[in-house]
Design a protein around this motif. Structure first.
Motif, PDB file in Angstrom:
ATOM      1  N   ASP A  17       0.828  -1.202   0.000  1.00 47.07           N
ATOM      2  CA  ASP A  17       0.000   0.000   0.000  1.00 47.07           C
ATOM      3  C   ASP A  17       0.867   1.259   0.000  1.00 47.07           C
ATOM      4  O   ASP A  17       0.550   2.236  -0.680  1.00 47.07           O
ATOM      5  CB  ASP A  17      -0.952  -0.006   1.201  1.00 47.07           C
ATOM      6  N   ILE A  71     -12.088   5.340   0.133  1.00 49.09           N
ATOM      7  CA  ILE A  71     -11.062   4.302   0.272  1.00 49.09           C
ATOM      8  C   ILE A  71     -11.183   3.329  -0.893  1.00 49.09           C
ATOM      9  O   ILE A  71     -12.183   3.316  -1.605  1.00 49.09           O
ATOM     10  CB  ILE A  71     -11.189   3.529   1.609  1.00 49.09           C
ATOM     11  N   ASP A  75      -8.703  -1.997   0.751  1.00 50.62           N
ATOM     12  CA  ASP A  75      -8.882  -1.721   2.175  1.00 50.62           C
ATOM     13  C   ASP A  75     -10.070  -2.509   2.725  1.00 50.62           C
ATOM     14  O   ASP A  75     -10.009  -3.073   3.817  1.00 50.62           O
ATOM     15  CB  ASP A  75      -9.110  -0.220   2.411  1.00 50.62           C
ATOM     16  N   GLY A 102      -6.225   6.755  11.382  1.00 51.14           N
ATOM     17  CA  GLY A 102      -6.390   7.425  10.095  1.00 51.14           C
ATOM     18  C   GLY A 102      -6.690   8.904  10.252  1.00 51.14           C
ATOM     19  O   GLY A 102      -6.161   9.740   9.510  1.00 51.14           O
ATOM     20  N   ALA A 106      -4.341  11.927   8.920  1.00 49.93           N
ATOM     21  CA  ALA A 106      -4.890  12.991   8.074  1.00 49.93           C
ATOM     22  C   ALA A 106      -4.650  14.365   8.698  1.00 49.93           C
ATOM     23  O   ALA A 106      -4.274  15.318   8.001  1.00 49.93           O
ATOM     24  CB  ALA A 106      -6.382  12.763   7.851  1.00 49.93           C
ATOM     25  N   SER A 149      -4.512  12.488  -0.073  1.00 51.14           N
ATOM     26  CA  SER A 149      -4.855  11.152   0.402  1.00 51.14           C
ATOM     27  C   SER A 149      -3.599  10.448   0.900  1.00 51.14           C
ATOM     28  O   SER A 149      -2.485  10.899   0.678  1.00 51.14           O
ATOM     29  CB  SER A 149      -5.512  10.349  -0.716  1.00 51.14           C
ATOM     30  N   TYR A 152      -4.485   4.068   3.275  1.00 49.71           N
ATOM     31  CA  TYR A 152      -5.256   3.764   4.480  1.00 49.71           C
ATOM     32  C   TYR A 152      -4.939   2.380   5.044  1.00 49.71           C
ATOM     33  O   TYR A 152      -5.223   2.098   6.203  1.00 49.71           O
ATOM     34  CB  TYR A 152      -6.755   3.896   4.194  1.00 49.71           C
ATOM     35  N   ALA A 155      -3.163   2.667   8.303  1.00 53.22           N
ATOM     36  CA  ALA A 155      -4.018   2.898   9.471  1.00 53.22           C
ATOM     37  C   ALA A 155      -4.719   1.604   9.887  1.00 53.22           C
ATOM     38  O   ALA A 155      -4.845   1.326  11.088  1.00 53.22           O
ATOM     39  CB  ALA A 155      -5.045   3.987   9.167  1.00 53.22           C
TER      40      ALA A 155
END
Length: 170
Positions: A17, A71, A75, A102, A106, A149, A152, A155
């Motif tokens: 990722d 997403i 994910d 997450g 962010a 972005s 994710y 996270a």
């Protein structure tokens, strides 16, 4: 056994990722299958139901963010794999931890880019777009207007490991 497999899946998914912004089906699908098979062999049909409930909760918690484009499908499949290996209760709380992580990531990105003003502008634009869409007017959005972005899956992995710590399994 399932904890070791889960950690391996999380490490692979985090790496892919970060590098390519993809969580690969070649990792998630076998993990889902192994989760189902493991609990089916260990606990029979009750184990299959345990994995099935976890699978559905894992899919369900990220379904709306996926449909809204927040997403990726990888994910969602990663959360489903976590659910098959650890069950519904675990995956739900891992999702909550992942959401907190997450949000913090962010927030860090927004502050680091010194984009707090842009963040509030995007929220205002989103509200305006929603109100305009109710009146069926067409609005064009450029890439410049979109929020930054991040992968994710990172996270999700951190939230899952945090839940494993909370269980006392690591």
């Amino acid at each position: 056994m399932e904890n070791i497999l889960l950690l391996i899946v999380l490490i692979i998914c985090t790496i892919t990722d970060i590098k390519s912004r993809k969580i690969l089906n070649i990792v998630t699908f076998p993990a889902i299958l192994l989760g189902f098979l493991y609990y089916l062999l260990i606990n029979g049909f009750d184990g299959f139901l345990f994995s099935g409930k976890g699978f559905l909760v894992g899919l369900g918690v990220l379904f709306i963010p996926f449909v809204m484009g927040g997403i990726g499908a990888g994910d969602v499949k990663l959360m489903a794999a976590i659910g098959t290996m650890k069950g519904a209760f675990f995956v739900f709380y891992a999702f909550l931890y992942a959401a907190i992580v997450g949000g913090l990531i962010a927030l860090f990105i927004i502050i680091r880019r010194k984009d707090v003003k842009g963040f509030f502008a995007r929220i205002t634009n989103s509200v305006l777009l929603l109100s305009l869409n109710k009146r069926k007017e067409s609005v064009q959005v450029s890439n410049r207007d979109l929020a930054p972005s991040f992968p994710y899956g990172v996270a999700i992995a951190i939230g899952t490991v945090a839940m494993m710590f909370m269980e006392g399994r690591i």
